[in-house]
Scaffold this motif. Structure first.
Motif, short mmCIF file in Angstrom:
data_model
loop_
_atom_site.label_atom_id
_atom_site.label_comp_id
_atom_site.label_asym_id
_atom_site.label_seq_id
_atom_site.Cartn_x
_atom_site.Cartn_y
_atom_site.Cartn_z
N VAL A 2 65.71 36.16 83.67
CA VAL A 2 65.23 36.43 82.31
C VAL A 2 63.82 37.02 82.34
CG1 VAL A 2 64.61 35.37 80.10
CG2 VAL A 2 66.72 34.70 81.24
N LEU A 5 63.94 40.67 83.22
CA LEU A 5 64.45 41.45 82.09
C LEU A 5 63.38 41.60 81.01
CD1 LEU A 5 68.01 39.90 81.87
CD2 LEU A 5 67.39 42.10 82.87
N GLN A 6 62.65 40.53 80.72
CA GLN A 6 61.58 40.60 79.73
C GLN A 6 60.47 41.55 80.17
OE1 GLN A 6 60.79 36.39 79.41
NE2 GLN A 6 62.02 36.20 77.55
N PRO A 33 66.86 47.94 78.86
CA PRO A 33 66.93 46.65 78.17
C PRO A 33 66.21 46.71 76.83
CG PRO A 33 65.95 46.41 80.35
CD PRO A 33 66.10 47.86 80.09
N GLU A 35 66.66 43.67 74.29
CA GLU A 35 66.38 42.32 73.80
C GLU A 35 67.05 41.30 74.70
OE1 GLU A 35 67.42 39.61 69.87
OE2 GLU A 35 67.62 41.79 69.73
N VAL A 36 66.35 40.20 74.95
CA VAL A 36 66.89 39.13 75.77
C VAL A 36 66.95 37.85 74.95
CG1 VAL A 36 66.53 37.69 77.82
CG2 VAL A 36 65.94 40.09 77.89
N ARG A 40 72.18 36.24 76.76
CA ARG A 40 72.64 37.62 76.64
C ARG A 40 71.50 38.62 76.76
NH1 ARG A 40 77.61 36.58 76.87
NH2 ARG A 40 78.68 35.42 75.28
N LEU A 41 71.87 39.81 77.22
CA LEU A 41 70.96 40.94 77.27
C LEU A 41 71.55 42.05 76.42
CD1 LEU A 41 68.64 42.72 78.42
CD2 LEU A 41 70.22 43.31 80.27
N LYS A 42 70.80 42.48 75.41
CA LYS A 42 71.19 43.66 74.66
C LYS A 42 70.49 44.84 75.32
CE LYS A 42 71.79 41.40 70.21
NZ LYS A 42 71.32 41.31 68.81
N ALA A 43 71.25 45.88 75.62
CA ALA A 43 70.69 47.02 76.33
C ALA A 43 71.44 48.28 75.97
CB ALA A 43 70.76 46.79 77.84
N ILE A 56 73.92 37.28 80.80
CA ILE A 56 72.91 37.22 81.86
C ILE A 56 73.47 36.56 83.12
CG2 ILE A 56 70.68 36.21 82.50
CD1 ILE A 56 69.76 36.82 79.62
#
Length: 71
Positions: A2, A5-6, A33, A35-36, A40-43, A56
């Motif tokens: 996470v 990803l952030q 990417p 939003e985390v 879940r990851l929105k990408a 994730i």
């Protein structure tokens, strides 16, 4: 995972992931990417040229995309 990803979101960096799909097959994707959440990851998937949502837990590996252009 996470935190990586952030960090990519914060720096507006594309990442390359190895992802385990629902069908059990692994794919390599290049993502932007967006939003985390906890799970879940929105990408935006540059491979599929469409927005996607990724679990994730199914991201097996991730690394920043490094430009290979010489300065």
């Amino acid at each position: 995972m996470v935190k990586e990803l952030q960090r990519a979101i914060k720096h507006q960096q594309h990442i390359q992931v190895i992802y385990l799909g629902r069908d059990g097959k692994t794919t390599m994707r290049t993502l932007r990417p967006l939003e985390v959440t906890e799970e879940r990851l929105k990408a935006y998937c540059l491979t599929r040229k469409a927005p996607r949502v990724f679990a994730i837990d199914n991201i097996l590996a991730a690394e920043p995309v490094v430009s290979d252009h010489a300065v």
